[in-house]
Design a protein around this motif. Sequence first.
Motif, PDB file in Angstrom:
ATOM      1  N   ASN A  70      13.137  53.055   6.027  1.00 51.23           N
ATOM      2  CA  ASN A  70      13.432  51.612   5.975  1.00 51.23           C
ATOM      3  C   ASN A  70      14.404  51.283   4.844  1.00 51.23           C
ATOM      4  O   ASN A  70      15.293  50.442   4.993  1.00 51.23           O
ATOM      5  N   VAL A  74      18.185  49.512   4.864  1.00 50.38           N
ATOM      6  CA  VAL A  74      18.642  48.433   3.980  1.00 50.38           C
ATOM      7  C   VAL A  74      19.926  48.844   3.255  1.00 50.38           C
ATOM      8  O   VAL A  74      20.866  48.047   3.113  1.00 50.38           O
ATOM      9  N   ALA A  77      22.733  48.666   5.751  1.00 49.54           N
ATOM     10  CA  ALA A  77      23.065  47.266   6.039  1.00 49.54           C
ATOM     11  C   ALA A  77      23.829  46.642   4.883  1.00 49.54           C
ATOM     12  O   ALA A  77      24.767  45.855   5.092  1.00 49.54           O
ATOM     13  N   SER A  78      23.461  46.994   3.671  1.00 47.43           N
ATOM     14  CA  SER A  78      24.127  46.424   2.504  1.00 47.43           C
ATOM     15  C   SER A  78      25.555  46.956   2.365  1.00 47.43           C
ATOM     16  O   SER A  78      26.499  46.178   2.172  1.00 47.43           O
ATOM     17  N   TYR A 158      15.163  45.609  11.187  1.00 45.66           N
ATOM     18  CA  TYR A 158      16.564  45.218  11.392  1.00 45.66           C
ATOM     19  C   TYR A 158      16.741  43.706  11.209  1.00 45.66           C
ATOM     20  O   TYR A 158      17.779  43.244  10.722  1.00 45.66           O
ATOM     21  N   ALA A 161      17.002  42.908   7.613  1.00 40.78           N
ATOM     22  CA  ALA A 161      18.278  43.296   6.989  1.00 40.78           C
ATOM     23  C   ALA A 161      19.263  42.133   6.967  1.00 40.78           C
ATOM     24  O   ALA A 161      20.123  42.066   6.085  1.00 40.78           O
ATOM     25  N   SER A 225      19.579  47.893  -3.197  1.00 42.28           N
ATOM     26  CA  SER A 225      18.822  48.048  -1.949  1.00 42.28           C
ATOM     27  C   SER A 225      17.553  48.862  -2.161  1.00 42.28           C
ATOM     28  O   SER A 225      16.521  48.591  -1.551  1.00 42.28           O
TER      29      SER A 225
END
Length: 291
Positions: A70, A74, A77-78, A158, A161, A225
Amino acid sequence: MTAKARIRGVIIVGLLPALLIFCFFVIVPIIWSAWYGFYDWKGIGAMKFIGFGNYAEIIQDPVFAKSLRNNLIVVAASVFGQVPIALALALVLRQSTLYQRIIRSVVFLPMVLSSVVIGIIWGYIYHPQIGILNSLLDWIGLGTWKQAWLSNPSISMYMLAIPIIWNFIGPYMIMYIAALQNIPSEIEDASAIDGAKPMRMLFSIRIPMIWDTIKVTIVLCISGSLKTFDLIYVMTGGGPAHSTELLASYMYNNTFSIYRFGYGSAISTSIIIISMVLIAGSQLLMRRNTR
Protein backbone atom coordinates in the motif's frame (compact mmCIF):
# COMPACT_ATOMS: atom_id res chain seq x y z
CA MET A 1 44.30 32.50 10.14
CA THR A 2 43.36 33.21 6.53
CA ALA A 3 40.13 34.93 5.49
CA LYS A 4 38.86 31.67 3.96
CA ALA A 5 39.44 29.77 7.21
CA ARG A 6 37.65 32.50 9.20
CA ILE A 7 34.62 32.36 6.89
CA ARG A 8 34.56 28.58 7.20
CA GLY A 9 34.71 28.87 10.99
CA VAL A 10 31.84 31.36 11.05
CA ILE A 11 29.74 29.03 8.87
CA ILE A 12 30.45 26.05 11.15
CA VAL A 13 29.59 28.03 14.27
CA GLY A 14 26.41 29.29 12.63
CA LEU A 15 25.29 25.81 11.63
CA LEU A 16 26.22 24.16 14.93
CA PRO A 17 23.01 24.99 16.87
CA ALA A 18 20.79 23.67 14.08
CA LEU A 19 22.97 20.57 13.75
CA LEU A 20 22.77 19.86 17.48
CA ILE A 21 18.99 20.29 17.48
CA PHE A 22 18.67 18.01 14.45
CA CYS A 23 20.83 15.33 16.08
CA PHE A 24 18.93 15.54 19.37
CA PHE A 25 15.42 15.43 17.91
CA VAL A 26 16.01 13.25 14.82
CA ILE A 27 19.18 11.18 14.88
CA VAL A 28 19.07 10.16 18.55
CA PRO A 29 15.39 9.01 18.42
CA ILE A 30 16.14 6.99 15.29
CA ILE A 31 19.05 5.22 17.00
CA TRP A 32 16.96 4.79 20.13
CA SER A 33 14.09 3.27 18.16
CA ALA A 34 16.43 0.90 16.32
CA TRP A 35 17.79 -0.20 19.71
CA TYR A 36 14.30 -0.95 21.05
CA GLY A 37 13.72 -3.07 17.95
CA PHE A 38 16.04 -5.68 19.40
CA TYR A 39 13.82 -6.18 22.45
CA ASP A 40 10.51 -7.79 23.28
CA TRP A 41 8.99 -4.99 25.36
CA LYS A 42 5.46 -3.85 26.22
CA GLY A 43 6.46 -0.30 27.18
CA ILE A 44 6.58 -1.11 30.90
CA GLY A 45 8.34 -3.81 32.84
CA ALA A 46 11.47 -5.73 31.95
CA MET A 47 12.88 -5.66 28.44
CA LYS A 48 13.84 -9.01 26.91
CA PHE A 49 16.65 -8.98 24.39
CA ILE A 50 15.69 -11.09 21.35
CA GLY A 51 18.27 -9.90 18.80
CA PHE A 52 16.84 -9.80 15.28
CA GLY A 53 13.66 -11.62 16.36
CA ASN A 54 11.38 -8.67 15.61
CA TYR A 55 12.98 -8.13 12.21
CA ALA A 56 12.63 -11.83 11.36
CA GLU A 57 8.94 -11.61 12.28
CA ILE A 58 8.54 -8.57 10.02
CA ILE A 59 9.81 -10.53 7.03
CA GLN A 60 7.13 -13.22 7.59
CA ASP A 61 4.33 -10.82 8.60
CA PRO A 62 1.60 -10.73 5.88
CA VAL A 63 0.11 -7.50 7.25
CA PHE A 64 3.51 -5.81 7.03
CA ALA A 65 3.81 -7.01 3.42
CA LYS A 66 0.34 -5.63 2.62
CA SER A 67 1.22 -2.33 4.33
CA LEU A 68 4.42 -2.09 2.29
CA ARG A 69 2.48 -2.74 -0.94
CA ASN A 70 0.00 0.00 0.00
CA ASN A 71 2.84 2.39 0.78
CA LEU A 72 4.39 1.69 -2.62
CA ILE A 73 1.02 2.57 -4.21
CA VAL A 74 1.11 5.87 -2.34
CA VAL A 75 4.71 6.48 -3.43
CA ALA A 76 3.83 5.77 -7.08
CA ALA A 77 0.74 7.99 -6.88
CA SER A 78 2.79 10.80 -5.38
CA VAL A 79 5.73 10.60 -7.80
CA PHE A 80 3.67 10.06 -10.96
CA GLY A 81 0.72 12.19 -9.84
CA GLN A 82 1.92 15.11 -7.78
CA VAL A 83 5.13 15.85 -9.71
CA PRO A 84 3.73 16.07 -13.28
CA ILE A 85 0.53 17.85 -12.21
CA ALA A 86 2.46 20.37 -10.12
CA LEU A 87 4.91 20.95 -12.99
CA ALA A 88 2.10 21.43 -15.50
CA LEU A 89 0.36 23.91 -13.20
CA ALA A 90 3.63 25.76 -12.61
CA LEU A 91 4.15 26.13 -16.36
CA VAL A 92 0.65 27.53 -16.77
CA LEU A 93 0.63 29.73 -13.66
CA ARG A 94 4.22 30.98 -13.51
CA GLN A 95 3.21 34.46 -14.68
CA SER A 96 2.14 36.82 -11.92
CA THR A 97 -1.16 38.19 -13.16
CA LEU A 98 -4.03 38.64 -10.73
CA TYR A 99 -5.96 35.70 -12.21
CA GLN A 100 -2.96 33.38 -11.98
CA ARG A 101 -2.21 34.44 -8.40
CA ILE A 102 -5.79 33.56 -7.45
CA ILE A 103 -5.53 30.12 -9.10
CA ARG A 104 -2.20 29.54 -7.32
CA SER A 105 -3.84 30.30 -3.98
CA VAL A 106 -6.66 27.88 -4.75
CA VAL A 107 -4.21 25.11 -5.67
CA PHE A 108 -2.11 25.81 -2.58
CA LEU A 109 -5.16 25.89 -0.27
CA PRO A 110 -5.15 22.15 0.65
CA MET A 111 -1.65 22.59 2.10
CA VAL A 112 -2.88 25.02 4.75
CA LEU A 113 -5.63 22.64 5.83
CA SER A 114 -4.80 19.94 8.33
CA SER A 115 -4.80 16.36 7.09
CA VAL A 116 -7.62 15.62 9.52
CA VAL A 117 -9.85 18.22 7.84
CA ILE A 118 -8.92 16.91 4.40
CA GLY A 119 -9.70 13.37 5.53
CA ILE A 120 -13.13 14.44 6.78
CA ILE A 121 -13.88 16.33 3.54
CA TRP A 122 -12.96 13.39 1.33
CA GLY A 123 -14.75 11.01 3.67
CA TYR A 124 -17.96 12.90 2.85
CA ILE A 125 -17.13 12.92 -0.86
CA TYR A 126 -16.81 9.12 -0.83
CA HIS A 127 -19.74 8.53 1.52
CA PRO A 128 -21.95 5.78 0.03
CA GLN A 129 -25.29 7.46 0.91
CA ILE A 130 -24.70 11.24 0.98
CA GLY A 131 -21.38 11.48 -0.87
CA ILE A 132 -20.87 13.88 -3.79
CA LEU A 133 -19.20 11.21 -5.92
CA ASN A 134 -22.17 8.84 -5.92
CA SER A 135 -24.56 11.75 -6.45
CA LEU A 136 -22.49 12.88 -9.45
CA LEU A 137 -22.59 9.38 -10.94
CA ASP A 138 -26.36 9.38 -10.55
CA TRP A 139 -26.58 12.80 -12.21
CA ILE A 140 -24.59 11.75 -15.31
CA GLY A 141 -26.47 8.47 -15.66
CA LEU A 142 -23.82 6.12 -14.27
CA GLY A 143 -25.74 5.15 -11.16
CA THR A 144 -24.75 1.48 -11.59
CA TRP A 145 -21.16 2.49 -10.76
CA LYS A 146 -22.14 3.72 -7.31
CA GLN A 147 -20.57 1.89 -4.41
CA ALA A 148 -19.00 2.22 -0.97
CA TRP A 149 -15.65 3.51 -2.20
CA LEU A 150 -13.74 3.12 1.06
CA SER A 151 -15.29 -0.21 2.06
CA ASN A 152 -14.33 -2.13 -1.08
CA PRO A 153 -10.87 -3.65 -0.38
CA SER A 154 -10.08 -3.93 -4.10
CA ILE A 155 -10.27 -0.17 -4.74
CA SER A 156 -10.11 1.56 -1.35
CA MET A 157 -6.33 2.13 -1.45
CA TYR A 158 -6.51 3.66 -4.93
CA MET A 159 -9.35 5.95 -3.85
CA LEU A 160 -7.27 7.14 -0.90
CA ALA A 161 -4.39 7.99 -3.24
CA ILE A 162 -6.52 10.74 -4.83
CA PRO A 163 -6.76 13.02 -1.74
CA ILE A 164 -3.08 12.33 -1.02
CA ILE A 165 -2.16 13.64 -4.49
CA TRP A 166 -4.52 16.62 -4.14
CA ASN A 167 -3.14 17.52 -0.72
CA PHE A 168 0.49 18.05 -1.73
CA ILE A 169 0.37 19.47 -5.26
CA GLY A 170 0.47 23.06 -3.98
CA PRO A 171 3.94 23.18 -2.38
CA TYR A 172 5.56 21.39 -5.31
CA MET A 173 3.90 23.83 -7.72
CA ILE A 174 5.37 26.76 -5.77
CA MET A 175 8.84 25.16 -5.89
CA TYR A 176 8.57 24.65 -9.67
CA ILE A 177 7.34 28.22 -10.22
CA ALA A 178 10.35 29.54 -8.30
CA ALA A 179 12.71 27.33 -10.32
CA LEU A 180 11.13 28.31 -13.66
CA GLN A 181 11.34 32.00 -12.81
CA ASN A 182 15.09 31.59 -12.23
CA ILE A 183 15.65 30.52 -15.84
CA PRO A 184 17.22 33.50 -17.63
CA SER A 185 14.74 35.01 -20.06
CA GLU A 186 17.54 35.46 -22.62
CA ILE A 187 17.79 31.70 -23.04
CA GLU A 188 14.07 31.27 -23.71
CA ASP A 189 14.03 34.29 -26.01
CA ALA A 190 17.00 32.96 -27.99
CA SER A 191 15.40 29.52 -28.37
CA ALA A 192 12.13 31.14 -29.51
CA ILE A 193 14.00 33.17 -32.12
CA ASP A 194 15.68 29.94 -33.28
CA GLY A 195 12.21 28.49 -33.87
CA ALA A 196 11.92 26.14 -30.90
CA LYS A 197 8.37 24.90 -30.43
CA PRO A 198 6.81 24.89 -26.91
CA MET A 199 7.37 21.14 -26.39
CA ARG A 200 10.97 21.36 -27.58
CA MET A 201 11.55 24.32 -25.27
CA LEU A 202 10.02 22.35 -22.38
CA PHE A 203 12.09 19.19 -22.77
CA SER A 204 15.33 20.78 -24.02
CA ILE A 205 15.52 23.90 -21.87
CA ARG A 206 13.07 24.18 -18.99
CA ILE A 207 13.09 20.65 -17.57
CA PRO A 208 16.90 20.26 -17.82
CA MET A 209 17.40 23.62 -16.10
CA ILE A 210 15.07 22.75 -13.19
CA TRP A 211 16.15 19.09 -13.00
CA ASP A 212 17.72 19.51 -9.56
CA THR A 213 14.43 20.89 -8.23
CA ILE A 214 12.55 17.92 -9.73
CA LYS A 215 14.96 15.53 -7.99
CA VAL A 216 14.38 17.28 -4.67
CA THR A 217 10.60 17.07 -5.03
CA ILE A 218 10.80 13.35 -5.86
CA VAL A 219 12.84 12.76 -2.70
CA LEU A 220 10.23 14.71 -0.73
CA CYS A 221 7.45 12.66 -2.39
CA ILE A 222 9.05 9.36 -1.40
CA SER A 223 9.93 10.31 2.15
CA GLY A 224 6.55 11.99 2.71
CA SER A 225 4.63 9.03 1.26
CA LEU A 226 6.33 6.50 3.53
CA LYS A 227 5.32 8.42 6.64
CA THR A 228 1.73 9.05 5.54
CA PHE A 229 -0.46 8.38 8.52
CA ASP A 230 -3.02 10.95 9.69
CA LEU A 231 -5.14 11.22 6.54
CA ILE A 232 -5.46 7.42 6.18
CA TYR A 233 -6.07 7.01 9.89
CA VAL A 234 -8.94 9.52 9.80
CA MET A 235 -10.59 8.11 6.67
CA THR A 236 -10.33 4.33 7.17
CA GLY A 237 -8.14 3.57 10.18
CA GLY A 238 -6.32 1.05 7.98
CA GLY A 239 -9.43 -1.03 7.25
CA PRO A 240 -11.33 -2.87 6.03
CA ALA A 241 -9.27 -5.98 6.82
CA HIS A 242 -5.97 -4.04 6.60
CA SER A 243 -6.70 -3.20 2.95
CA THR A 244 -5.60 0.42 3.51
CA GLU A 245 -3.04 -0.28 6.20
CA LEU A 246 0.21 1.65 5.79
CA LEU A 247 3.56 1.06 7.46
CA ALA A 248 3.15 4.09 9.74
CA SER A 249 -0.37 3.11 10.84
CA TYR A 250 0.73 -0.50 11.36
CA MET A 251 3.64 0.74 13.46
CA TYR A 252 1.26 2.93 15.47
CA ASN A 253 -1.22 0.11 16.08
CA ASN A 254 1.50 -2.29 17.23
CA THR A 255 3.11 0.30 19.49
CA PHE A 256 0.17 2.13 21.06
CA SER A 257 -2.82 -0.20 20.58
CA ILE A 258 -1.46 -3.62 21.48
CA TYR A 259 1.67 -2.34 23.26
CA ARG A 260 4.34 -4.18 21.29
CA PHE A 261 6.89 -1.39 21.60
CA GLY A 262 9.77 -3.57 20.43
CA TYR A 263 7.95 -4.73 17.29
CA GLY A 264 6.68 -1.20 16.58
CA SER A 265 10.23 0.13 16.89
CA ALA A 266 11.46 -2.52 14.46
CA ILE A 267 8.75 -1.47 11.97
CA SER A 268 9.74 2.21 12.29
CA THR A 269 13.37 1.27 11.66
CA SER A 270 12.28 -0.71 8.61
CA ILE A 271 10.43 2.37 7.29
CA ILE A 272 13.67 4.36 7.46
CA ILE A 273 15.63 1.64 5.68
CA ILE A 274 12.99 1.26 2.93
CA SER A 275 12.83 5.04 2.51
CA MET A 276 16.62 5.28 2.12
CA VAL A 277 16.65 2.44 -0.43
CA LEU A 278 13.87 4.01 -2.52
CA ILE A 279 15.45 7.47 -2.40
CA ALA A 280 18.89 6.09 -3.34
CA GLY A 281 17.33 4.10 -6.19
CA SER A 282 15.43 7.10 -7.52
CA GLN A 283 18.51 9.32 -7.39
CA LEU A 284 20.58 6.68 -9.18
CA LEU A 285 17.90 6.29 -11.85
CA MET A 286 17.62 10.04 -12.43
CA ARG A 287 21.39 10.43 -12.56
CA ARG A 288 21.53 7.86 -15.33
CA ASN A 289 18.77 9.67 -17.20
CA THR A 290 20.83 12.85 -17.27
CA ARG A 291 23.72 11.23 -19.14
